[in-house]
Design a protein around this motif. Sequence first.
Motif: not given
Length: 306
Positions: A237-247
Motif C-alpha cells: 500500500e505504501m509503495r502505491k503512493i511513493n515509489k522512491d522513499i526507502p521503507i
Amino acid sequence: MSRKKISEVVKTGKILVSDGAWGTFLQKKGLKAGECPELWCLEHANDVEDIAKGYVDAGADMIESDSFGGTCYKLEHYGLADKVSEINEAAAKISRAAAGDSKWVIASIGPTGKMIVPEDEDEKDYEGDDLYISSAKAYDAFKVQAVALEKGGADAACVETMSDINEAVFAIKAVKENTKLEVICTFTFEKTVQGDYKSMMGVSPTNAIKAVVDAGADIAGANCGNGIERMIEIVTEMRKINKDIPILVHANAGLPCNVNGVDTFPETPEDMAKVVPDLIKAGANIIGGCCGTTPAHIAAMKKAIG
C-alpha cells in the motif's frame, strides 16, 4: 570512520538488516515490571550493550538504542524527567560502542503517551487535562531527546510505533530542525474487520507515508502490531503512493499469544526468513524485527537477504 547515510546506501539497491526486540531481553536480564527500561542505560550499561552486541553479531547493519520511552513525558512517570538528556546520551553511546565504526545507530524515539491538542482548537480549552499537551510542548520534548541522542553518537533517529500523524510530524520536525540525524518514521497498524490496515488513531498506511514524507522523513515504514507476512500488504500500500522513499519494516515474530499469563510470539526464525523475499518484492529496503524477535531471527533474515 565516516558512514554514508542509510538512505543513500539503500538507494543503490542494497537491502539492509536492522535489529530485533529489546524489551524482551531487558526482562531476561532482570528488568522488573514497573521499572524504567531506559534507566538501565545508566545503572546497567553493560547489560544494555550486551543486547546491542547480540544483534551486531547476528549480522544487523544497524541497531537501535534503549531510549524508546526517553521523552520527559515518559520518564516523569519514574521521577526521571530531569535526566532526559543524560539517559538518552547514554543510550546512544552504548549502542555506538556496540556498533563500532561500521554499523549505524538508529536511536529509538517512541510516542510521548500524550495526545496533541488539534491545531484548529484552542489550547486553553485543554488546560488542566493531563492527557493532552500542546504541539509546542511535544516538539520541545522530542527536540531535547534528539539532541542528546545525536550527542551520544547516533546516526539516525527512529521515530517508531506512531499512531497519530500530528505527533509523528512534530517528532520528525524536531529531529530535522535541531540535529543532523537522518529520520526514520514508522507507524504501527492493525488489520481491521474490513480487511484494511489502520493505526490506533485511524491512520492508514497511505496517509502515514504521505504525512511523514511531507514532514521530511528520510525513511518510512511500519513496526510492531503484525507478523512479517501482514507487512507485505502494508508495504504494498505504501509503495502505491511513493515509489522512491526507502521503507523499513520491524515486524513482530507473529501475533502474540498469551500462554499462562505470558505473551509469546509463535514465528520461528525460519518462519520469518521465508517471507523475506516477498517482503523485498513488495518494496521493503530495510528489514528487522520487533516484539518477540531475537538475534536468531535477525541472522535468519540476514541469510535470506544474502
